[in-house]
Design an enzyme around this catalytic site. Structure first.
Site, PDB file in Angstrom:
ATOM      1  N   ARG A   1       3.131 -28.963  -6.537  1.00 44.73           N
ATOM      2  CA  ARG A   1       2.949 -27.662  -7.201  1.00 44.73           C
ATOM      3  C   ARG A   1       1.461 -27.311  -7.241  1.00 44.73           C
ATOM      4  O   ARG A   1       1.064 -26.182  -7.044  1.00 44.73           O
ATOM      5  CB  ARG A   1       3.546 -27.662  -8.611  1.00 44.73           C
ATOM      6  CG  ARG A   1       3.172 -26.408  -9.413  1.00 44.73           C
ATOM      7  CD  ARG A   1       4.073 -26.132 -10.609  1.00 44.73           C
ATOM      8  NE  ARG A   1       4.361 -27.319 -11.382  1.00 44.73           N
ATOM      9  CZ  ARG A   1       3.491 -27.945 -12.187  1.00 44.73           C
ATOM     10  NH1 ARG A   1       2.279 -27.483 -12.350  1.00 44.73           N
ATOM     11  NH2 ARG A   1       3.857 -29.027 -12.846  1.00 44.73           N
TER      12      ARG A   1
ATOM     13  N   TYR B   1       5.173  -0.077  -4.608  1.00 44.77           N
ATOM     14  CA  TYR B   1       6.433  -0.745  -4.244  1.00 44.77           C
ATOM     15  C   TYR B   1       7.351  -0.828  -5.478  1.00 44.77           C
ATOM     16  O   TYR B   1       6.903  -1.142  -6.585  1.00 44.77           O
ATOM     17  CB  TYR B   1       6.116  -2.149  -3.705  1.00 44.77           C
ATOM     18  CG  TYR B   1       7.331  -2.962  -3.402  1.00 44.77           C
ATOM     19  CD1 TYR B   1       8.140  -2.663  -2.305  1.00 44.77           C
ATOM     20  CD2 TYR B   1       7.713  -4.020  -4.221  1.00 44.77           C
ATOM     21  CE1 TYR B   1       9.282  -3.399  -2.037  1.00 44.77           C
ATOM     22  CE2 TYR B   1       8.850  -4.765  -3.954  1.00 44.77           C
ATOM     23  CZ  TYR B   1       9.633  -4.445  -2.861  1.00 44.77           C
ATOM     24  OH  TYR B   1      10.761  -5.176  -2.606  1.00 44.77           O
TER      25      TYR B   1
ATOM     26  N   ASP C   1      -2.164  -4.050  -2.336  1.00 44.29           N
ATOM     27  CA  ASP C   1      -1.005  -4.571  -1.606  1.00 44.29           C
ATOM     28  C   ASP C   1      -1.167  -4.148  -0.144  1.00 44.29           C
ATOM     29  O   ASP C   1      -1.031  -2.978   0.185  1.00 44.29           O
ATOM     30  CB  ASP C   1       0.276  -3.997  -2.243  1.00 44.29           C
ATOM     31  CG  ASP C   1       1.545  -4.551  -1.613  1.00 44.29           C
ATOM     32  OD1 ASP C   1       1.507  -4.960  -0.439  1.00 44.29           O
ATOM     33  OD2 ASP C   1       2.591  -4.547  -2.303  1.00 44.29           O
TER      34      ASP C   1
ATOM     35  N   LYS D   1       7.355  -9.615   5.320  1.00 43.83           N
ATOM     36  CA  LYS D   1       7.381  -8.491   6.268  1.00 43.83           C
ATOM     37  C   LYS D   1       6.610  -8.843   7.550  1.00 43.83           C
ATOM     38  O   LYS D   1       6.961  -9.771   8.217  1.00 43.83           O
ATOM     39  CB  LYS D   1       6.843  -7.241   5.583  1.00 43.83           C
ATOM     40  CG  LYS D   1       7.367  -7.029   4.146  1.00 43.83           C
ATOM     41  CD  LYS D   1       8.861  -6.744   4.074  1.00 43.83           C
ATOM     42  CE  LYS D   1       9.432  -6.850   2.659  1.00 43.83           C
ATOM     43  NZ  LYS D   1       8.754  -6.027   1.648  1.00 43.83           N
TER      44      LYS D   1
HETATM   45  C1  LIG Z   1       8.685  -6.131   0.224  1.00 46.96           C
HETATM   46  C2  LIG Z   1       7.459  -5.699  -0.466  1.00 46.96           C
HETATM   47  C3  LIG Z   1       7.016  -6.343  -1.632  1.00 46.96           C
HETATM   48  C4  LIG Z   1       7.796  -7.461  -2.300  1.00 46.96           C
HETATM   49  O1  LIG Z   1       7.824  -8.603  -1.522  1.00 46.96           O
HETATM   50  P1  LIG Z   1       9.005  -9.694  -1.580  1.00 46.96           P
HETATM   51  O2  LIG Z   1       8.586 -10.684  -0.545  1.00 46.96           O
HETATM   52  O3  LIG Z   1      10.274  -8.967  -1.234  1.00 46.96           O
HETATM   53  O4  LIG Z   1       9.048 -10.242  -2.949  1.00 46.96           O
HETATM   54  C5  LIG Z   1       5.823  -5.920  -2.180  1.00 46.96           C
HETATM   55  N1  LIG Z   1       5.111  -4.904  -1.658  1.00 46.96           N
HETATM   56  C6  LIG Z   1       5.513  -4.260  -0.550  1.00 46.96           C
HETATM   57  C7  LIG Z   1       4.681  -3.148  -0.018  1.00 46.96           C
HETATM   58  C8  LIG Z   1       6.704  -4.625   0.083  1.00 46.96           C
HETATM   59  O5  LIG Z   1       7.102  -3.961   1.172  1.00 46.96           O
END
Ligand SMILES: *Cc1c(COP(=O)(O)O)cnc(C)c1O
Length: 390
Positions: A58, A110, A182, A207
């Site tokens: 961890r 998001y 982000d 992604k």
């Molecule tokens: C999918 C997404 C998230 C969240 O990510 P997870 O891996 O699904 O928890 C956050 N920000 C953006 C822009 C996303 O497309």
């Protein structure tokens, strides 16, 4: 690193080379051509007075560490962190703040981040104001005496609105605010926010970074040591870490980031232009289109336009028809994979948003979001054409 290896200092390299030669690409013990998966929860103390570098997974795991160093290198930060999901990364970063603190957040953030702020963090007394970040005055007006941070996302989802990263980061710095961004849609290949003054970069690595719709993961990168130490304490304290198998898979996917992004972006540009001239399609959202609002701002801060194109087919009925007729893209929530993914924001990512708010933000009942994969673009266009023409 073994003696022999560490003497070979890496030359200063460009992004594509860094993706392959990131420091841990050769196993120091065996010369193996990939980072070993250290499937261990704990580590033997050979000498009780000199604990090992990693003592419990961890707190630190060599496979995860390789990934964390890798993303820090790509984003140009000082320290990286890997989490169980994008939301685990974002949640952990928001716990830098305390009861009574206030954060300014982009209004088309998001959906999961919106939910975290409005249903969890609000209960802990962390307040947030959502503003249209294309309007710098609106950001400035949201400042309060207890404001501690600004959270950006650009281009935003799904209408690809552009925030001026440098402008907001400089203003935030002058008010001692922490800036978070982000960077999921652009990835460090297209956009490196730390170079523009941002303090913490966040990713849903699920992604484009992972790129194969087979790993759920999140990443964070700190621009300075003090934030790095605070994030480390939170990651270890909350235990929101990524496992070693997942870390390995992510490293594997990231090596082809540039090759995938280049291909998908080239195709996305073609798709956007084709959609833009299609009589059965209304508004098309893609920063690469000459008509896209604040395209100049995007071009100033990013090296490319990305692989996500949103477009309006008129109404909900028609959107559902198109979704049922396409034969190539995966019809699903998510984006950024080798396969194209078509989503329906009104019923998927933004289903929880009240309809009036959704419409106000341009997320109409006829809006579709296309994440362009690695298929032949001629095939993708022909498929979408038959779906649009019925
Ligand atoms: C999918 C997404 C998230 C969240 O990510 P997870 O891996 O699904 O928890 C956050 N920000 C953006 C822009 C996303 O497309």
């Amino acid at each position: 690193m073994s003696e022999q290896h560490s003497e070979k200092k890496k030359p200063d390299t460009r992004f594509a080379t860094k993706l392959i030669h990131f420091g841990a690409e050769i196993d120091e013990h065996t010369g193996a051509s990939s980072v070993p998966i250290y499937q261990a929860s704990t580590f033997h103390h050979h000498d009780i007075f000199n604990p090992p570098v990693h003592d419990y997974s961890r707190s630190g795991n060599p496979t995860r560490q390789a990934l964390e160093d890798y993303i820090a290198l790509l984003e140009g930060g000082v320290r990286g962190f890997a989490f169980a999901s994008g939301m685990a990364a974002i949640s952990t970063a928001f716990l830098l703040f305390s009861t009574g603190d206030h954060v300014i957040v982009t209004e088309d953030v998001y959906g999961g981040t919106y939910r975290l702020l409005t249903t969890v963090l609000n209960r802990l007394g962390i307040e947030s104001t959502f503003v249209d970040m294309t309007d710098f005055n609106a950001v400035k007006e949201a400042l309060r005496s207890n404001t501690k941070a600004v959270f950006m996302e650009t281009p935003s989802n799904p209408t690809l609105k552009i925030t001026d990263i440098g402008e907001i980061a400089a203003w935030a710095k002058s008010h001692d605010l922490i800036t978070l961004l982000d960077n999921t849609f652009m990835t460090p290949y297209h956009q490196r926010p730390i170079e523009l003054g941002v303090d913490i970069v966040l990713h849903s690595a699920t992604k484009f970074l992972g790129g194969h719709s087979d790993v759920l993961a999140g990443l964070a990168v700190a621009a300075n040591d003090s934030l790095g130490r605070r994030l480390k304490q939170l990651q270890n304290g909350l235990g929101t870490v990524l496992g070693s198998q997942e870390s390995w898979l992510l490293i594997r996917g990231m090596k082809t980031l540039q090759a995938r992004m280049e291909h998908s972006e080239r195709s996305a540009r073609q798709l956007a232009e084709w959609l833009d001239s299609h009589p059965g399609v209304g508004r098309v959202y893609y920063p690469g289109l000459a008509s896209h609002p604040r395209r100049d701002v995007h071009e100033k801060q990013s090296k490319g336009y990305g692989a996500v194109v949103s477009f309006d087919v008129g109404d909900g009925e028609r959107a559902k028809e198109v979704l049922s007729r396409v034969k190539l893209p995966l019809v699903a929530v998510s984006l950024g994979a080798v396969e194209s993914i078509l989503s329906y924001p009104a019923m998927m990512s933004h289903a929880a948003m009240p309809r009036e708010v959704r419409l106000e933000r341009g997320i109409s009942d006829g809006l579709l979001r296309y994440s362009v994969g690695l298929e032949d673009i001629g095939d993708l266009i022909a498929d979408l054409d038959q779906a649009l023409n019925g």
